[in-house]
Design a protein around this motif. Structure first.
Motif, mmCIF file in Angstrom:
data_model
loop_
_atom_site.group_PDB
_atom_site.id
_atom_site.type_symbol
_atom_site.label_atom_id
_atom_site.label_comp_id
_atom_site.label_asym_id
_atom_site.label_seq_id
_atom_site.Cartn_x
_atom_site.Cartn_y
_atom_site.Cartn_z
ATOM 1 N N SER A 154 0.822 -1.202 0.000
ATOM 2 C CA SER A 154 0.000 0.000 0.000
ATOM 3 C C SER A 154 0.861 1.260 0.000
ATOM 4 O O SER A 154 1.775 1.408 0.815
ATOM 5 N N GLY A 155 0.581 2.160 -0.976
ATOM 6 C CA GLY A 155 1.301 3.420 -1.074
ATOM 7 C C GLY A 155 2.723 3.294 -1.557
ATOM 8 O O GLY A 155 3.486 4.255 -1.498
ATOM 9 N N VAL A 191 -7.811 8.791 -3.843
ATOM 10 C CA VAL A 191 -7.284 9.305 -2.579
ATOM 11 C C VAL A 191 -6.007 10.091 -2.874
ATOM 12 O O VAL A 191 -5.086 9.557 -3.506
ATOM 13 N N PRO A 192 -5.917 11.363 -2.473
ATOM 14 C CA PRO A 192 -4.725 12.170 -2.786
ATOM 15 C C PRO A 192 -3.448 11.518 -2.278
ATOM 16 O O PRO A 192 -3.411 10.937 -1.187
ATOM 17 N N LEU A 198 7.474 11.834 -4.817
ATOM 18 C CA LEU A 198 6.298 11.855 -5.677
ATOM 19 C C LEU A 198 5.331 12.942 -5.212
ATOM 20 O O LEU A 198 5.123 13.138 -4.007
ATOM 21 N N LEU A 199 4.714 13.629 -6.163
ATOM 22 C CA LEU A 199 3.832 14.756 -5.838
ATOM 23 C C LEU A 199 2.366 14.375 -5.745
ATOM 24 O O LEU A 199 1.625 14.948 -4.941
ATOM 25 N N ASP A 200 1.926 13.421 -6.588
ATOM 26 C CA ASP A 200 0.484 13.134 -6.629
ATOM 27 C C ASP A 200 0.256 11.759 -7.258
ATOM 28 O O ASP A 200 1.188 10.994 -7.481
ATOM 29 N N VAL A 235 -9.348 7.047 -14.859
ATOM 30 C CA VAL A 235 -10.042 6.006 -15.626
ATOM 31 C C VAL A 235 -10.464 4.889 -14.672
ATOM 32 O O VAL A 235 -9.960 3.757 -14.739
ATOM 33 N N PRO A 236 -11.390 5.160 -13.774
ATOM 34 C CA PRO A 236 -11.777 4.140 -12.785
ATOM 35 C C PRO A 236 -12.667 3.068 -13.398
ATOM 36 O O PRO A 236 -13.401 3.324 -14.359
ATOM 37 N N LEU A 237 -12.584 1.872 -12.836
ATOM 38 C CA LEU A 237 -13.494 0.805 -13.248
ATOM 39 C C LEU A 237 -14.865 0.988 -12.630
ATOM 40 O O LEU A 237 -15.897 0.704 -13.263
ATOM 41 N N VAL A 238 -14.870 1.443 -11.372
ATOM 42 C CA VAL A 238 -16.111 1.654 -10.613
ATOM 43 C C VAL A 238 -15.966 2.966 -9.840
ATOM 44 O O VAL A 238 -14.857 3.484 -9.672
ATOM 45 N N PRO A 239 -17.054 3.524 -9.367
ATOM 46 C CA PRO A 239 -16.956 4.771 -8.584
ATOM 47 C C PRO A 239 -16.086 4.577 -7.340
ATOM 48 O O PRO A 239 -16.133 3.541 -6.671
ATOM 49 N N ASN A 240 -15.301 5.583 -7.031
ATOM 50 C CA ASN A 240 -14.432 5.530 -5.844
ATOM 51 C C ASN A 240 -15.218 5.933 -4.591
ATOM 52 O O ASN A 240 -14.878 6.893 -3.908
ATOM 53 N N ASP A 241 -16.265 5.163 -4.305
ATOM 54 C CA ASP A 241 -17.125 5.551 -3.178
ATOM 55 C C ASP A 241 -17.053 4.584 -1.998
ATOM 56 O O ASP A 241 -17.649 4.828 -0.956
ATOM 57 N N THR A 242 -16.343 3.472 -2.177
ATOM 58 C CA THR A 242 -16.155 2.525 -1.067
ATOM 59 C C THR A 242 -14.721 2.026 -1.091
ATOM 60 O O THR A 242 -14.022 2.126 -2.111
#
Length: 279
Positions: A154-155, A191-192, A198-200, A235-242
């Motif tokens: 992660s990260g 998520v920012p 790395l900047l972003d 370019v998400p596959l699904v909404p980033n809501d969960t």
């Protein structure tokens, strides 16, 4: 005696005069009959002359019609010849277009056949029954999608040991296809991210792509076949809501495809051949 002779002569004169009148009357009657016949013949002649004039006019009109018909027939013959020529040219044009379409279809079929063979080869070589690894074809292009949890912590943009096992099998397939290109796309969630240097998320997606490319290069994949690409979170596959959806969007896609330049060169060559044959 003299008187007697005179009287006799006078009698003879009278007798002769009477006969002449009868003959005259007869001749006059015959003349009238002849005149009537002449008049009747004249009427018939005039009628015949009128009929002749009418017939001549009709004959002339018919001759003109025949001449027009012959002229029109000649024109129709010319038009028919031109029409037949145009039909032949149209058929030739249709045949040329059909040939062109068939050749292009053959080229596309060849590309599709190569793509299908590549998919089969990838599935056989990778041989991992893992829901986090997907191999499919979209619009004639082969995609290997690998969830980030198999590739990175992660990260992080450091490739895991488990990822190297999968990438070794991918490298084997890519190495067997020297005429193909391999583009590595990095994708993140929304998520920012800001961990120096790395900047972003742009930096993170590209850095993960180059990390995988370096592993593939270490596995003897020709660097000229490799393309680094980062898509950030756009370019998400699904909404980033969960959390679950964000995990799906964090992924790396390895796109294996014939070199576009070579494919279009093949199409262009076919088009030039068709044009040369048509001229």
């Amino acid at each position: 005696m003299k008187k007697t002779m005179i009287l006799g002569a006078f009698a003879l004169f009278l007798l002769g005069s009477c006969v002449s009148k009868k003959d005259y009357a007869s001749l006059e009657a015959k003349q009238k009959e002849t005149q009537d016949l002449l008049n009747t013949a004249t009427v018939k002649l005039n009628s015949c002359l009128e009929e002749k004039a009418t017939a001549s006019a009709r004959a002339k009109a018919l001759e003109e019609q025949v001449a027009d018909l012959r002229k029109n027939n000649d024109n129709l013959t010319i038009l028919s010849a031109k029409g037949a020529s145009n039909v032949e040219k149209t058929l030739e044009s249709i045949k040329e277009k059909e040939l062109k379409i068939n050749r292009l279809q053959d080229a596309l079929t060849q590309k599709d056949s190569v793509t299908l063979a590549l998919v089969t080869s990838l599935k056989r070589e990778v041989g991992i029954n893992d829901p986090d690894i997907e191999i499919n074809v979209e619009k004639g292009v082969v995609f290997i999608s690998i969830a980030d949890k198999l590739l990175f912590q992660s990260g992080s943009y450091n490739v895991t040991t488990r990822a190297k096992e999968v990438l070794a099998k991918v490298a084997k397939v890519v190495n067997s296809k020297p005429d193909f290109e391999c583009m590595v796309e990095g994708h993140t969630d929304d998520v920012p991210y800001n961990k120096p240097p790395l900047l972003d998320n742009w930096d993170l997606s590209v850095k993960r792509s180059t990390s995988i490319i370096r592993v593939l290069q270490e596995l003897n994949v020709n660097p000229a076949q490799l393309i680094a690409a980062g898509r950030s979170h756009y370019v998400p596959l699904v909404p980033n809501d969960t959390a679950e959806n964000r995990a799906k969007n964090r992924r790396t896609r390895i796109v294996v495809l014939p070199k576009i330049d070579q494919f279009y060169d093949m199409i262009e060559k076919e088009m030039k051949n068709l044009e040369a044959g048509g001229n």
